[in-house]
Write a protein that holds these residues in place. Structure first.
Motif, PDB file in Angstrom:
ATOM      1  N   MET A   1       0.823  -1.210   0.000  1.00  0.00           N
ATOM      2  CA  MET A   1       0.000   0.000   0.000  1.00  0.00           C
ATOM      3  C   MET A   1       0.858   1.261   0.000  1.00  0.00           C
ATOM      4  O   MET A   1       0.507   2.272  -0.625  1.00  0.00           O
ATOM      5  N   ALA A   2       1.991   1.217   0.697  1.00  0.00           N
ATOM      6  CA  ALA A   2       2.877   2.384   0.742  1.00  0.00           C
ATOM      7  C   ALA A   2       3.385   2.740  -0.652  1.00  0.00           C
ATOM      8  O   ALA A   2       3.409   3.914  -1.051  1.00  0.00           O
ATOM      9  N   TYR A   3       3.775   1.723  -1.428  1.00  0.00           N
ATOM     10  CA  TYR A   3       4.303   1.999  -2.763  1.00  0.00           C
ATOM     11  C   TYR A   3       3.210   2.248  -3.790  1.00  0.00           C
ATOM     12  O   TYR A   3       3.433   2.966  -4.772  1.00  0.00           O
ATOM     13  N   ARG A   4       2.035   1.691  -3.586  1.00  0.00           N
ATOM     14  CA  ARG A   4       0.918   2.052  -4.457  1.00  0.00           C
ATOM     15  C   ARG A   4       0.599   3.535  -4.283  1.00  0.00           C
ATOM     16  O   ARG A   4       0.374   4.265  -5.256  1.00  0.00           O
ATOM     17  N   SER A   5       0.601   3.991  -3.029  1.00  0.00           N
ATOM     18  CA  SER A   5       0.350   5.400  -2.745  1.00  0.00           C
ATOM     19  C   SER A   5       1.431   6.290  -3.335  1.00  0.00           C
ATOM     20  O   SER A   5       1.143   7.320  -3.956  1.00  0.00           O
ATOM     21  N   LEU A   6       2.695   5.917  -3.149  1.00  0.00           N
ATOM     22  CA  LEU A   6       3.804   6.727  -3.643  1.00  0.00           C
ATOM     23  C   LEU A   6       3.736   6.902  -5.158  1.00  0.00           C
ATOM     24  O   LEU A   6       3.789   8.037  -5.672  1.00  0.00           O
ATOM     25  N   SER A   7       3.623   5.802  -5.898  1.00  0.00           N
ATOM     26  CA  SER A   7       3.624   5.905  -7.357  1.00  0.00           C
ATOM     27  C   SER A   7       2.361   6.589  -7.864  1.00  0.00           C
ATOM     28  O   SER A   7       2.407   7.354  -8.839  1.00  0.00           O
ATOM     29  N   TYR A   8       1.230   6.354  -7.190  1.00  0.00           N
ATOM     30  CA  TYR A   8      -0.028   6.988  -7.598  1.00  0.00           C
ATOM     31  C   TYR A   8       0.049   8.505  -7.468  1.00  0.00           C
ATOM     32  O   TYR A   8      -0.267   9.248  -8.410  1.00  0.00           O
ATOM     33  N   ARG A   9       0.460   8.973  -6.292  1.00  0.00           N
ATOM     34  CA  ARG A   9       0.431  10.430  -6.089  1.00  0.00           C
ATOM     35  C   ARG A   9       1.475  11.140  -6.940  1.00  0.00           C
ATOM     36  O   ARG A   9       1.244  12.271  -7.401  1.00  0.00           O
ATOM     37  N   LEU A  10       2.626  10.498  -7.192  1.00  0.00           N
ATOM     38  CA  LEU A  10       3.621  11.121  -8.051  1.00  0.00           C
ATOM     39  C   LEU A  10       3.147  11.163  -9.502  1.00  0.00           C
ATOM     40  O   LEU A  10       3.275  12.184 -10.180  1.00  0.00           O
ATOM     41  N   ALA A  11       2.579  10.060  -9.978  1.00  0.00           N
ATOM     42  CA  ALA A  11       2.093  10.025 -11.356  1.00  0.00           C
ATOM     43  C   ALA A  11       0.922  10.974 -11.547  1.00  0.00           C
ATOM     44  O   ALA A  11       0.829  11.669 -12.566  1.00  0.00           O
ATOM     45  N   LYS A  12       0.031  11.029 -10.576  1.00  0.00           N
ATOM     46  CA  LYS A  12      -1.147  11.891 -10.700  1.00  0.00           C
ATOM     47  C   LYS A  12      -0.767  13.367 -10.699  1.00  0.00           C
ATOM     48  O   LYS A  12      -1.314  14.167 -11.476  1.00  0.00           O
ATOM     49  N   ASN A  13       0.176  13.745  -9.855  1.00  0.00           N
ATOM     50  CA  ASN A  13       0.507  15.159  -9.702  1.00  0.00           C
ATOM     51  C   ASN A  13       1.549  15.657 -10.695  1.00  0.00           C
ATOM     52  O   ASN A  13       1.588  16.853 -10.984  1.00  0.00           O
ATOM     53  N   TYR A  14       2.379  14.736 -11.249  1.00  0.00           N
ATOM     54  CA  TYR A  14       3.475  15.191 -12.104  1.00  0.00           C
ATOM     55  C   TYR A  14       3.503  14.540 -13.478  1.00  0.00           C
ATOM     56  O   TYR A  14       4.309  14.929 -14.324  1.00  0.00           O
ATOM     57  N   GLY A  15       2.660  13.539 -13.717  1.00  0.00           N
ATOM     58  CA  GLY A  15       2.604  12.916 -15.021  1.00  0.00           C
ATOM     59  C   GLY A  15       3.750  11.938 -15.258  1.00  0.00           C
ATOM     60  O   GLY A  15       4.525  11.616 -14.351  1.00  0.00           O
ATOM     61  N   PRO A  16       3.885  11.452 -16.502  1.00  0.00           N
ATOM     62  CA  PRO A  16       4.904  10.435 -16.821  1.00  0.00           C
ATOM     63  C   PRO A  16       6.294  11.037 -16.987  1.00  0.00           C
ATOM     64  O   PRO A  16       6.893  11.011 -18.056  1.00  0.00           O
ATOM     65  N   ARG A  17       6.828  11.580 -15.913  1.00  0.00           N
ATOM     66  CA  ARG A  17       8.162  12.178 -15.930  1.00  0.00           C
ATOM     67  C   ARG A  17       9.208  11.157 -15.487  1.00  0.00           C
ATOM     68  O   ARG A  17       8.915  10.268 -14.686  1.00  0.00           O
ATOM     69  N   PRO A  18      10.433  11.294 -15.926  1.00  0.00           N
ATOM     70  CA  PRO A  18      11.509  10.437 -15.398  1.00  0.00           C
ATOM     71  C   PRO A  18      11.645  10.558 -13.882  1.00  0.00           C
ATOM     72  O   PRO A  18      12.013   9.601 -13.202  1.00  0.00           O
ATOM     73  N   THR A  19      11.326  11.769 -13.348  1.00  0.00           N
ATOM     74  CA  THR A  19      11.414  11.992 -11.902  1.00  0.00           C
ATOM     75  C   THR A  19      10.537  11.018 -11.140  1.00  0.00           C
ATOM     76  O   THR A  19      10.906  10.537 -10.067  1.00  0.00           O
ATOM     77  N   VAL A  20       9.354  10.731 -11.678  1.00  0.00           N
ATOM     78  CA  VAL A  20       8.399   9.845 -11.006  1.00  0.00           C
ATOM     79  C   VAL A  20       8.997   8.456 -10.859  1.00  0.00           C
ATOM     80  O   VAL A  20       9.002   7.860  -9.766  1.00  0.00           O
TER      81      VAL A  20
END
Length: 299
Positions: A202-221
């Motif tokens: 759940m911790a990593y689902r949350s991490l990848s979800y919020r980064l992808a949602k807020n910043y899009g498909p960036r290398p940073t994500v």
């Protein structure tokens, strides 16, 4: 200041009573007190209904802190809305710290919680894709109501990390967060003093979800997600070598991390394109109206 305090609780009746006693003793009588319960099975409903200082009791059926927060927000009427975990008892300076910050024009204020464990530095901003993000404790925080309305509350997709997603979205909208040592609470730990094991999936689902949602498909994500996984994986290896963890458990956690991180990335990108507004919250307060199973309102 018209303050509403939303207290979320789940099967921690005795700790909740200590929390409510502290609020009754250390906030003005005008403070609106809302308890969001559920789904508890320890008699919480009965003891809360017997109290005359609780204005609203909201019963929900989901074990999701963001659903609980949004249910309380919908019931709240104050121009300032604070969220407090039912296991926390506020200190005497808590109310004054909120009032001082709001008077100074601060949008969101948070403070320390003693007696618990935390791995978060809430005072140091983090720069992500050029955006300065200040995290806060979602279980001890107060908002100017206009901020919550602009955000459409919390994202109910997330079972953990909802406050971090909220911090990213606040930064995108230009709201500021202050950390005040006087806005203090103490954690009323259970009788065994233990802590729940972390749900790595759940911790990593949350991490990848919020980064992808807020910043899009960036290398940073991808870089942040993979980097965090590598650091936690290395820590797990050290735990195996020290005898604190089994190789099977470490491998199982690693599988959960990879699977859930991929799901979070997919769902985050979908959420980003579902809500292209600055709110970035397709699962927010306005998305549904059936959170409450029952509401007891004394107002």
């Amino acid at each position: 200041m018209e303050l509403s305090v939303v207290v979320s609780t789940l099967n921690d009746r005795e700790q909740l009573l200590s929390s409510l006693d502290a609020l009754a003793d250390r906030t003005p009588p005008s403070t609106e007190l809302i308890v969001v319960n559920g789904p508890s099975s320890d008699g919480t409903t009965g003891v809360v209904r017997e109290r005359t200082d609780v204005d609203v009791l909201v019963e929900i059926s989901e074990r999701n802190s963001n659903v609980s927060r949004n249910a309380g927000l919908r019931a709240a009427t104050g121009d300032i809305v604070a969220f407090l975990d039912g296991g926390y008892a506020i200190e005497h300076s808590w109310y004054d710290a909120i009032e001082r910050s709001i008077t100074d024009g601060i949008d969101v204020v948070t403070g320390p919680v003693t007696g618990g464990e935390t791995d978060r530095d809430l005072r140091t901003p983090r720069t992500i894709a050029g955006r300065s993000v200040v995290h806060f404790d979602g279980d001890n925080v107060a908002f100017d109501r206009t901020v919550l309305e602009a955000l459409d509350g919390f994202d109910e997709y997330l079972e953990v990390g909802g406050e971090r997603d909220c911090a990213h979205r606040m930064a995108g909208l230009g709201f500021d967060t202050d950390w005040d040592a006087d806005m203090a609470a103490r954690c009323e730990v259970g009788t065994d003093g233990g802590q729940n094991d972390r749900d790595w999936g759940m911790a990593y689902r949350s991490l990848s979800y919020r980064l992808a949602k807020n910043y899009g498909p960036r290398p940073t994500v991808l870089a942040r997600t993979i980097g965090s996984a590598l650091r936690d994986g290395a820590s797990g290896v050290r735990g195996v070598l020290a005898g604190n963890e089994t190789p099977t458990g470490w491998l199982s956690d690693g599988t959960d991390v990879v699977t859930n991180a991929a799901c979070g990335l997919r769902d985050g990108l979908y959420a980003r394109y579902t809500d292209r507004s600055s709110q970035r919250n397709p699962n927010g307060l306005s998305a549904r109206h059936d959170r409450a199973v029952r509401v007891y309102d004394r107002r």
